[in-house]
Design an enzyme around this catalytic site. Structure first.
Site, PDB file in Angstrom:
ATOM      1  CB  CYS A 132     -32.420   0.024 -18.379  1.00 35.21           C
ATOM      2  SG  CYS A 132     -33.796  -0.987 -17.764  1.00 35.21           S
ATOM      3  CG  HIS A 253     -34.650   4.172 -19.413  1.00 40.50           C
ATOM      4  ND1 HIS A 253     -34.185   3.830 -20.662  1.00 40.50           N
ATOM      5  CD2 HIS A 253     -34.895   3.011 -18.760  1.00 40.50           C
ATOM      6  CE1 HIS A 253     -34.137   2.505 -20.769  1.00 40.50           C
ATOM      7  NE2 HIS A 253     -34.576   1.984 -19.625  1.00 40.50           N
ATOM      8  CD  GLU A 255     -33.220   6.982 -22.081  1.00 43.87           C
ATOM      9  OE1 GLU A 255     -33.850   5.915 -22.229  1.00 43.87           O
ATOM     10  OE2 GLU A 255     -32.422   7.184 -21.145  1.00 43.87           O
TER      11      GLU A 255
END
Length: 453
Positions: A132, A253, A255
């Site tokens: 990001c 993202h 994750e």
């Protein structure tokens, strides 16, 4: 079995810069736990760099740095890239600030810390993963630019069916939008099993209102949103995790791409970026550990070395010019003399180097003593001559001037190799030296005796 208490000497270290927030009217620093979990699970140690004033001056204290993960945070200061080309009006900028209040509060300290780390990674080829904001930092560090607001600079200028919502505050973690993956890139390999035939698309989350505008020249895109925004990129020349090479930025993202009811990932390839990043970090640590580390400069020894070099330099100037010591130089010469006396076993190369530096005699202390003795004689002579009359000084100068002239003439005749004439001249000179020396020498001794009494 005993466990090593200092795991930092075994496991590689990944630096992660914290983000500042306000809790109970006080600033707190935090890092998303998903990042930390993945770094640890793949075998590295996350080291949190706190976002506090002055930390950008202390980055060396976090060595060794085996990898850097930058993620999350406010907008990057627009002055760090070509923000004036956005064409946004003051009214539009004010509207953006109100809509994205939590992101538009510029944090210059975080900018400085993260840009410093990004440039350090680029200089040393330290593995770098930007998520990001971290992907935007990497692009800016390499000369790229950003859209100050994707909606106003991109979405409002294209057909409605091509527009993409890049942030949804009402469905923050559940929101997804499609991206098209570029073939033969790391992202393609990670998500290959999840890509439909001829589609090359996956659905990704999105939490940003800015993005890459001009991609820095060294990078290659890995994914595009339908509106053309770059959602991932990497440096192909610095990508080989097995060899410790990894420079990459992802706008989404991975994750956090998880099912809402469980922690299961949306795709099996979601954690691959972290897995390959840590693999590169481990390989990088092994690679730099194989290279002998340069000894840190010992400032005490460096100061001593400079002092010795200066001592030799003074000796060389004195030797070449024939001058005596200036006031205060005796102690400086003493250092060089002591060094030469202490190092009796020197190689030929060391001897030659010392000669170049001014150490022209091996027995430095003896030379220094003779030098001091000559200077003392010169000092006494100057005092005595200062008390002589003009006539006495004139006679003395005439004597040495005449002697110099006779010596010059004798040398010239010797060079002409006229032995008979030379012998006669030598006899004449000898007689003259005896009588002259007796006359002027007696006067000189009487004068010295009178001065001493």
């Amino acid at each position: 079995m005993a466990v090593n208490s200092d795991l930092s000497t075994i496991l590689p270290r990944v630096l992660i810069v914290s983000r500042r927030a306000v809790r109970k009217n006080k600033f707190v620093d935090f890092v998303g736990e998903f990042h930390l979990d993945l770094i640890v699970s793949y075998g590295a140690v996350p080291v949190i760099v706190p976002r506090v004033s002055g930390v950008h001056m202390l980055l060396e204290s976090f060595e060794p740095i085996n990898g850097v993960l930058l993620c999350e945070g406010e907008d990057i200061d627009p002055s760090l890239y070509d923000s004036e080309l956005s064409g946004l009006s003051p009214e539009e900028l004010e509207e953006i600030k109100k809509l994205h209040a939590s992101d538009t509060a510029i944090d210059k300290e975080k900018d400085t810390i993260e840009l410093g780390l990004a440039k350090l990674c680029l200089e040393r080829n330290i593995p770098y993963l930007g998520i990001c904001r971290g992907s935007q930092v990497l692009n800016v560090a390499c000369g790229g630019t950003l859209y100050q607001d994707v909606e106003k600079e991109v979405s409002n200028k294209i057909a409605e069916e091509e527009r993409v919502m890049h942030i949804n505050y009402d469905d923050y973690d559940g929101h997804r939008h499609p991206v098209k993956v570029v073939e033969n890139t790391p992202l393609h390999h990670w998500f290959n099993d999840s890509l439909a035939d001829n589609q090359m698309e996956i659905m990704v989350n999105s939490y940003h209102h800015q993005g890459v505008k001009k991609l820095a020249q060294r990078f290659v895109p890995m994914a595009f949103a339908p509106d053309g925004l770059i959602e991932g990129y990497y440096d192909p020349d610095v990508y080989n995790p097995e060899e410790g090479k990894f420079i990459m930025g992802l706008q989404f993202h991975p994750e956090r791409m998880r099912h809402q009811d469980t922690d299961a990932f949306d795709y099996p390839g979601c954690p691959a970026a972290y897995k390959e990043f840590v693999k590169a970090v481990i390989a990088y640590k092994k690679r730099i550990n194989c290279v002998p580390k340069a000894n840190k400069l010992n400032w005490e020894l460096e100061t001593k070395r400079k002092t010795i070099v200066r001592s030799f330099s003074i000796a060389r100037i004195m030797y070449n010019s024939g001058r005596g010591m200036d006031f205060g130089q005796e102690s400086e010469l003493e250092i060089g003399a002591q060094f030469l006396e202490a190092n009796t076993a020197l190689s030929l190369q060391q001897e030659n180097r010392l000669k170049q530096m001014g150490a022209t005699v091996r027995n430095a202390c003896a030379y220094r003593e003779r030098l001091k003795m000559n200077e003392e004689r010169e000092r006494i002579a100057r005092i005595l001559m200062g008390k002589m009359t003009i006539g006495q000084l004139s006679d003395l100068m005439s004597f040495y001037h005449m002697m110099g002239k006779i010596c010059s003439e004798a040398l010239e005749r010797k060079l002409q190799d006229t032995s008979t004439a030379v012998n006669e001249d030598i006899e004449s000179i000898t007689k003259f030296k005896v009588t002259s020396h007796m006359r002027f020498g007696t006067s000189w001794r009487l004068h010295v005796k009178n001065q001493q009494s």
